[in-house]
Write a protein that holds these residues in place. Structure first.
Motif, PDB file in Angstrom:
ATOM      1  N   SER A 149       0.823  -1.209   0.000  1.00 47.43           N
ATOM      2  CA  SER A 149       0.000   0.000   0.000  1.00 47.43           C
ATOM      3  C   SER A 149       0.862   1.266   0.000  1.00 47.43           C
ATOM      4  CB  SER A 149      -0.929  -0.010   1.211  1.00 47.43           C
ATOM      5  OG  SER A 149      -1.765  -1.145   1.194  1.00 47.43           O
ATOM      6  N   ALA A 150       1.955   1.257   0.765  1.00 47.06           N
ATOM      7  CA  ALA A 150       2.858   2.404   0.784  1.00 47.06           C
ATOM      8  C   ALA A 150       3.487   2.609  -0.591  1.00 47.06           C
ATOM      9  CB  ALA A 150       3.944   2.210   1.845  1.00 47.06           C
ATOM     10  N   LEU A 151       3.895   1.502  -1.236  1.00 46.84           N
ATOM     11  CA  LEU A 151       4.480   1.586  -2.584  1.00 46.84           C
ATOM     12  C   LEU A 151       3.443   2.041  -3.605  1.00 46.84           C
ATOM     13  CD1 LEU A 151       6.587  -1.683  -2.466  1.00 46.84           C
ATOM     14  CD2 LEU A 151       7.512   0.638  -2.597  1.00 46.84           C
ATOM     15  N   ALA A 152       2.178   1.659  -3.387  1.00 44.48           N
ATOM     16  CA  ALA A 152       1.108   2.077  -4.301  1.00 44.48           C
ATOM     17  C   ALA A 152       0.989   3.595  -4.332  1.00 44.48           C
ATOM     18  CB  ALA A 152      -0.218   1.443  -3.888  1.00 44.48           C
TER      19      ALA A 152
ATOM     20  N   GLY B  35      -0.798   6.479  -6.865  1.00 49.75           N
ATOM     21  CA  GLY B  35      -2.114   6.541  -6.253  1.00 49.75           C
ATOM     22  C   GLY B  35      -2.929   5.289  -6.500  1.00 49.75           C
ATOM     23  N   ALA B  36      -4.167   5.325  -5.988  1.00 50.81           N
ATOM     24  CA  ALA B  36      -5.012   4.137  -5.960  1.00 50.81           C
ATOM     25  C   ALA B  36      -5.336   3.616  -7.359  1.00 50.81           C
ATOM     26  CB  ALA B  36      -6.304   4.443  -5.196  1.00 50.81           C
ATOM     27  N   ASP B  37      -5.784   4.481  -8.258  1.00 45.15           N
ATOM     28  CA  ASP B  37      -6.216   4.018  -9.574  1.00 45.15           C
ATOM     29  C   ASP B  37      -5.062   3.430 -10.374  1.00 45.15           C
ATOM     30  OD1 ASP B  37      -8.761   4.847  -8.945  1.00 45.15           O
ATOM     31  OD2 ASP B  37      -8.615   6.754 -10.042  1.00 45.15           O
TER      32      ASP B  37
ATOM     33  N   ALA C 119      -3.886   0.133  -8.705  1.00 43.57           N
ATOM     34  CA  ALA C 119      -4.853  -0.950  -8.906  1.00 43.57           C
ATOM     35  C   ALA C 119      -4.769  -1.485 -10.334  1.00 43.57           C
ATOM     36  CB  ALA C 119      -6.260  -0.459  -8.596  1.00 43.57           C
ATOM     37  N   ALA C 120      -4.611  -0.590 -11.303  1.00 45.28           N
ATOM     38  CA  ALA C 120      -4.505  -1.023 -12.699  1.00 45.28           C
ATOM     39  C   ALA C 120      -3.255  -1.875 -12.904  1.00 45.28           C
ATOM     40  CB  ALA C 120      -4.480   0.187 -13.625  1.00 45.28           C
ATOM     41  N   LEU C 121      -2.135  -1.461 -12.310  1.00 46.42           N
ATOM     42  CA  LEU C 121      -0.888  -2.223 -12.437  1.00 46.42           C
ATOM     43  C   LEU C 121      -1.025  -3.596 -11.782  1.00 46.42           C
ATOM     44  CD1 LEU C 121       2.169  -2.343 -13.185  1.00 46.42           C
ATOM     45  CD2 LEU C 121       2.630  -1.430 -10.908  1.00 46.42           C
ATOM     46  N   LEU C 122      -1.548  -3.617 -10.554  1.00 49.86           N
ATOM     47  CA  LEU C 122      -1.631  -4.866  -9.805  1.00 49.86           C
ATOM     48  C   LEU C 122      -2.623  -5.846 -10.434  1.00 49.86           C
ATOM     49  CD1 LEU C 122      -1.562  -3.383  -6.185  1.00 49.86           C
ATOM     50  CD2 LEU C 122       0.282  -4.605  -7.337  1.00 49.86           C
TER      51      LEU C 122
ATOM     52  N   ASN D  78       9.653  -3.160  -8.858  1.00 44.79           N
ATOM     53  CA  ASN D  78      10.214  -3.201 -10.203  1.00 44.79           C
ATOM     54  C   ASN D  78       9.769  -1.994 -11.021  1.00 44.79           C
ATOM     55  OD1 ASN D  78      11.610  -4.787 -12.420  1.00 44.79           O
ATOM     56  ND2 ASN D  78       9.569  -4.633 -13.295  1.00 44.79           N
ATOM     57  N   ALA D  79       8.500  -1.602 -10.868  1.00 42.03           N
ATOM     58  CA  ALA D  79       7.974  -0.462 -11.626  1.00 42.03           C
ATOM     59  C   ALA D  79       8.594   0.851 -11.171  1.00 42.03           C
ATOM     60  CB  ALA D  79       6.448  -0.408 -11.481  1.00 42.03           C
TER      61      ALA D  79
END
Length: 390
Positions: free
Chosen positions: A19-22, A27-29, A32-35, A151-152
């Protein structure tokens, strides 16, 4: 040098780190798209806002077949059955995913740290270990998610604070255990940890393994020019904000320790030596090189030198013994000073060229990526010197 610093004043868990890395990723969107693009079967990531002690951060829920980890745990307790998975099962799950090679290798290596710790804690062979708390698809999603985000973000260095592991006791599948649980304590050997005033398990085996694998040092925050900060929130509420704080920024140059592994070889072909060099580089060595030497009985030989991060030493040793005929390897620990590196893309009349710029210690220098220059030269029948980079 692009650096991520994890502040673990309230320990760490896989979902908190993710979540911290997100937040650092955008941000959230975006996260979430990456994950969700990873495509783990029957798994969906939901990245949402969470507030702890008045601080707004992010929490990531992992839904497996439409239910979260806590709902699964309640269902298993009600029906009195548990799903266990061995290391081979975990490797098969991760290997089946469409992931970059580095992310796949990182995720499997993190799980191997957990498997080794469980093996030591319970006195069983690694092949006989069946995961309980960490062996679910939820934890696989956490580990793969963290590896994907790291990695991203493509940081040059990852470091962390000493880790607050909590205190008291923890209830797990094996019974009531002291905090930190034996597997967590084994993973965190050689890592600075402490027990504060909070009662409970603050650092989970998954969080411990991710930090042990990725962090090159555990120390106070260095001097950084901070660009973004992420707060990864846990599920429990304490008097202190239950979060991991991830700080992304630039450090001036860099100073770390590296390991140099050396061995003398006099009975391998040039092709076999070249294969060993390539295997070490592909496994993450910082540099590998050979030097012609004279050995006893006037035999010509090769000095193979592998420079790697300290945490990669054991893997590099295994590869050296696997791919060479040596029966002994020497180790030297060295301080390394590096310039801060930044990649940019320059547009030329013939196409884009990647340029690496290095700076620090009073100097700045740039160099075009050779592969891009070679491609332009071949396609346009030019000499390398004819390609001008502004």
């Amino acid at each position: 040098m692009k650096t991520i610093y994890f502040e673990c004043n309230m320990g760490a868990a896989g979902d908190m780190l993710m979540s911290a890395l997100a937040e650092l990723y955008g941000g959230a969107d975006e996260a979430a798209a990456l994950l969700n693009g990873i495509g783990i079967p029957n798994v969906k990531y939901e990245v949402r806002t969470s507030v702890k002690c008045g601080i707004t951060g992010t929490h990531t829920d992992v839904f497996v077949n439409g239910a979260t980890e806590h709902e699964h745990m309640h269902d298993e307790h009600h029906h009195h059955h548990h799903h266990h998975a061995g290391m081979r099962d975990i490797e098969e799950i991760i290997s089946s995913l469409t992931l970059p090679d580095k992310v796949r290798a990182d995720a499997i290596n993190v799980y191997r740290l957990i498997a080794e710790a469980e093996s030591r804690a319970h006195g069983r062979e690694i092949t006989d270990i069946h995961f309980h708390e960490v062996g679910t698809m939820d934890a696989v999603a956490d580990v793969v998610g963290v590896c994907t985000l790291i990695n991203a973000l493509n940081a040059d260095k990852i470091i962390a604070s000493p880790i607050n592991v909590g205190s008291g006791e923890v209830h797990c599948a094996h019974g009531i255990l002291p905090v930190p649980a034996p597997a967590t304590a084994y993973i965190l050997r050689d890592v600075p940890i402490y027990s504060g005033s909070v009662t409970g398990e603050l650092c989970t085996p998954t969080g411990a393994a991710l930090l042990k694998y990725f962090a090159s040092d555990f120390c106070p925050m260095p001097v950084m020019r901070v660009s973004s900060i992420g707060y990864g929130m846990g599920t429990k509420d304490f008097d202190a904000a239950n979060c991991v704080r991830a700080i992304l920024g630039e450090t001036e140059g860099g100073h770390d320790k590296v390991t140099e592994l050396c061995c003398n070889i006099d009975d391998m072909t040039g092709e076999a030596v070249g294969f060993a060099v390539r295997a070490l580089m592909e496994a993450g060595a910082l540099d590998v090189f050979t030097t012609p030497i004279g050995m006893k009985k006037n035999r010509p030989g090769i000095l193979l030198s592998c420079i790697c991060r300290e945490e990669d030493r054991d893997n590099m040793l295994r590869l050296i013994f696997k791919h060479t005929t040596t029966i002994g390897v020497r180790e030297h620990i060295s301080n390394r000073y590096v310039l801060q590196r930044r990649d940019t893309t320059v547009t030329t009349p013939y196409g884009d060229v990647r340029v690496k710029t290095s700076s620090g210690y009073g100097v700045t220098r740039s160099k075009a990526e050779y592969d891009d220059l070679e491609k332009i030269a071949r396609e346009n029948d030019l000499a390398l010197s004819d390609i001008k980079i502004q």
